[in-house]
Write an enzyme that holds these catalytic residues in place. Structure first.
Site, short mmCIF file in Angstrom:
data_model
loop_
_atom_site.label_atom_id
_atom_site.label_comp_id
_atom_site.label_asym_id
_atom_site.label_seq_id
_atom_site.Cartn_x
_atom_site.Cartn_y
_atom_site.Cartn_z
N ASN A 1 -33.86 -12.15 -33.42
CA ASN A 1 -34.99 -11.89 -32.52
C ASN A 1 -34.55 -11.29 -31.18
O ASN A 1 -35.37 -10.71 -30.45
CB ASN A 1 -35.81 -13.17 -32.27
CG ASN A 1 -36.60 -13.65 -33.47
OD1 ASN A 1 -36.86 -14.85 -33.62
ND2 ASN A 1 -37.01 -12.74 -34.37
N TRP A 2 -33.24 -11.38 -30.84
CA TRP A 2 -32.73 -10.72 -29.62
C TRP A 2 -32.90 -9.21 -29.71
O TRP A 2 -32.80 -8.50 -28.71
CB TRP A 2 -31.26 -11.05 -29.37
CG TRP A 2 -30.99 -12.45 -28.90
CD1 TRP A 2 -30.34 -13.43 -29.59
CD2 TRP A 2 -31.34 -13.04 -27.63
NE1 TRP A 2 -30.28 -14.60 -28.84
CE2 TRP A 2 -30.89 -14.38 -27.64
CE3 TRP A 2 -32.02 -12.57 -26.50
CZ2 TRP A 2 -31.07 -15.25 -26.56
CZ3 TRP A 2 -32.20 -13.44 -25.41
CH2 TRP A 2 -31.73 -14.76 -25.45
N ASP B 1 -43.98 -18.90 -38.09
CA ASP B 1 -44.11 -17.43 -38.18
C ASP B 1 -45.58 -17.00 -38.15
O ASP B 1 -46.45 -17.73 -38.61
CB ASP B 1 -43.44 -16.95 -39.47
CG ASP B 1 -43.11 -15.46 -39.44
OD1 ASP B 1 -43.18 -14.85 -38.36
OD2 ASP B 1 -42.80 -14.92 -40.52
N LEU C 1 -36.14 -16.86 -46.09
CA LEU C 1 -35.52 -17.82 -45.18
C LEU C 1 -35.20 -17.21 -43.82
O LEU C 1 -35.02 -17.95 -42.84
CB LEU C 1 -34.22 -18.39 -45.79
CG LEU C 1 -34.40 -19.25 -47.04
CD1 LEU C 1 -33.05 -19.71 -47.56
CD2 LEU C 1 -35.29 -20.46 -46.75
N SER C 2 -35.11 -15.88 -43.74
CA SER C 2 -34.79 -15.22 -42.46
C SER C 2 -33.61 -15.87 -41.74
O SER C 2 -33.66 -16.11 -40.53
CB SER C 2 -36.04 -15.18 -41.55
OG SER C 2 -37.08 -14.47 -42.18
#
Ligand code: IPE
Ligand code: IPE
Ligand code: MG
Length: 249
Positions: A74-75, A26, A201-202
């Protein structure tokens, strides 16, 4: 091998090396913003850190390295950024394929690849087949991946087997579910590294990280080097893993 002289004298940790290291890479966007550059410039620079992490992990004797490269969420980023990321992933797969095979690194790309464009999928098939059987280290590239989706697709697969009369619902245990996860057959990560100082943790490997040690590095991903990986492993070596039991120290 890196030829950067600053990278040559990294202290290799002498204690126990985690068998499986997972990394949430990240901070690419912030790295670019700090330099007044567009976000995709940060992603491009991040590829160098990917190389650095792979070489460092292999040198330190890590058996499995899992890199979170693109999440299901992330799309939802702007189309231009997604296109730039997909182009970089394809470029990475094509340009690193042979070198990874020579180093004995076996690559698997894990996630919902049905959402990717055909050319990227072709590059993924190629890197997986060319590196197949490499015994030095296993590299998982998590692309279009989310922990909840991983569990959901496993549940769907189990439900289909129940429906087909092949599986008794009472026989569904942790191992059966793990056999259906993208990481089937692999041990859970011992160490999770997240860069850029974010403490979350995303949606990454929610099942597999149940007892993983977590190291948060302040470094933005494009600046991450094998020295930072070594520091994460040294931090891991200072931890006492109890797995819910009492201390044995
Ligand atoms: C990580 O960097 C790469 C991906 C998520 C694809 P980011 O793009 O999230 O960078 P920041 O967090 O905005 O700095
Ligand atoms: C997590 O980073 C996903 C990857 C590193 C691929 P994000 O930047 O997408 O996560 P959030 O939005 O900060 O939680
Ligand atoms: Mg981010």
């Amino acid at each position: 091998m890196s030829t950067d002289p600053t990278q040559r004298h990294v202290h290799l940790p002498d204690g126990p090396i985690p068998r499986h290291v997972a990394v949430i890479m990240d901070g690419n966007g912030r790295w670019a913003a700090e330099r007044g550059l567009p976000r995709h410039a940060g992603h491009r620079e991040g590829m160098k850190a990917v190389r650095e992490a792979i070489e460092g992990a292999a040198e330190m004797g890590v058996g499995i390295l899992t890199l979170f490269a693109f999440s299901t969420e992330n799309w939802q980023r702007p189309r231009d950024e997604i296109l730039a990321l997909m182009a970089l992933l394809k470029l990475y797969a094509e340009s690193e394929c042979e070198e990874l095979a020579e180093r004995g690194i076996e690559v698997r790309v894990l996630g919902d690849l049905s959402r990717m464009d055909p050319e990227s999928r072709e590059a993924i098939d190629e890197i997986q087949s060319v590196t197949d059987g490499g015994g030095a280290m296993r590299l998982n590239l998590m692309i279009s991946y989310s922990g909840r989706e991983d569990i959901l697709q496993a549940v769907r697969a189990l439900a289909a087997r129940v429906e087909a009369g092949e599986l008794d619902p009472a026989a569904i245990d942790q191992e059966r579910l793990e056999d259906e996860l993208f990481t089937a057959g692999l041990p859970d990560p011992d160490l999770l590294v997240r860069t850029s100082g974010e403490f979350r943790l995303s949606n990454f490997m929610l099942w597999q990280l149940a007892y993983t040690e977590i190291h948060i590095s302040p470094v933005l991903w494009p600046d991450f080097t094998r020295a930072d990986l070594s520091e994460a492993i040294l931090d891991y070596q200072r931890r006492e893993r109890r797995f819910g039991r009492v201390s044995t120290r």
